[in-house]
Structures are given as C-alpha cells and as structure tokens.
Design a protein around this motif. Structure first.
Motif, mmCIF file in Angstrom:
data_model
loop_
_atom_site.group_PDB
_atom_site.id
_atom_site.type_symbol
_atom_site.label_atom_id
_atom_site.label_comp_id
_atom_site.label_asym_id
_atom_site.label_seq_id
_atom_site.Cartn_x
_atom_site.Cartn_y
_atom_site.Cartn_z
ATOM 1 N N VAL A 286 0.840 -1.196 0.000
ATOM 2 C CA VAL A 286 0.000 0.000 0.000
ATOM 3 C C VAL A 286 0.876 1.247 0.000
ATOM 4 N N GLU A 287 1.959 1.232 0.739
ATOM 5 C CA GLU A 287 2.849 2.392 0.783
ATOM 6 C C GLU A 287 3.530 2.617 -0.565
ATOM 7 N N GLN A 288 3.841 1.556 -1.275
ATOM 8 C CA GLN A 288 4.492 1.690 -2.578
ATOM 9 C C GLN A 288 3.554 2.265 -3.640
ATOM 10 N N LEU A 289 2.264 2.168 -3.420
ATOM 11 C CA LEU A 289 1.305 2.735 -4.366
ATOM 12 C C LEU A 289 1.327 4.260 -4.347
ATOM 13 N N GLY A 290 1.812 4.837 -3.283
ATOM 14 C CA GLY A 290 1.962 6.284 -3.210
ATOM 15 C C GLY A 290 0.653 7.049 -3.241
ATOM 16 N N GLY B 114 -5.933 5.874 -3.176
ATOM 17 C CA GLY B 114 -6.602 6.499 -2.053
ATOM 18 C C GLY B 114 -5.625 6.782 -0.929
ATOM 19 N N VAL B 115 -6.164 7.180 0.186
ATOM 20 C CA VAL B 115 -5.341 7.492 1.351
ATOM 21 C C VAL B 115 -4.746 6.191 1.897
ATOM 22 N N PRO B 116 -3.413 6.121 2.006
ATOM 23 C CA PRO B 116 -2.785 4.868 2.457
ATOM 24 C C PRO B 116 -3.291 4.394 3.817
ATOM 25 N N GLY B 117 -3.542 5.304 4.734
ATOM 26 C CA GLY B 117 -4.026 4.905 6.050
ATOM 27 C C GLY B 117 -5.367 4.206 5.988
ATOM 28 N N LEU B 118 -6.221 4.648 5.078
ATOM 29 C CA LEU B 118 -7.536 4.019 4.935
ATOM 30 C C LEU B 118 -7.475 2.716 4.139
ATOM 31 N N LEU B 119 -6.510 2.609 3.241
ATOM 32 C CA LEU B 119 -6.372 1.378 2.460
ATOM 33 C C LEU B 119 -5.878 0.215 3.309
ATOM 34 N N VAL B 120 -5.246 0.520 4.416
ATOM 35 C CA VAL B 120 -4.730 -0.538 5.277
ATOM 36 C C VAL B 120 -5.855 -1.189 6.084
#
Length: 53
Positions: free
Chosen positions: A5-9, A13-19
């Motif tokens: 998710v972090e590599q998607l930049g 969407g917002v990385p925090g919400l994708l986790v």
C-alpha cells in the motif's frame, strides 16, 4: 500488505484508509483458520483413538 500500500503512493486512495481492509481481512483469516484447526484436531484425536483400539 502495508508495504505494498505504501508503494502505491496514494494512487488508489489514502494509504491509512487502504490498510483497514487489509487488517480486517487478516483478522478474518485468523478466525477461519482457528475454526479449521479445531476441526482438524478433533478428527486427529478421533483417528488416534480409533487406531489405538
């Protein structure tokens, strides 16, 4: 999954919400696995008791 998710930049969407769905899926996997292990252990115990008798 967090590393992916972090590599998607932020492209999806917002990385925090994708986790959050990743964490939820992992918790579901742990719960399902615990049910499967309990079933397998019961079958193993039944097999071992029948094998001894």
């Amino acid at each position: 999954m967090v590393a992916v998710v972090e590599q998607l930049g932020g492209a999806l969407g917002v990385p925090g919400l994708l986790v959050l769905p990743c964490v939820a899926a992992h918790l579901n996997q742990i719960i399902i696995d615990s049910f499967l292990v309990s079933i397998w252990r019961k079958r193993e115990d039944e097999f071992n008791s029948a094998k001894v008798a």
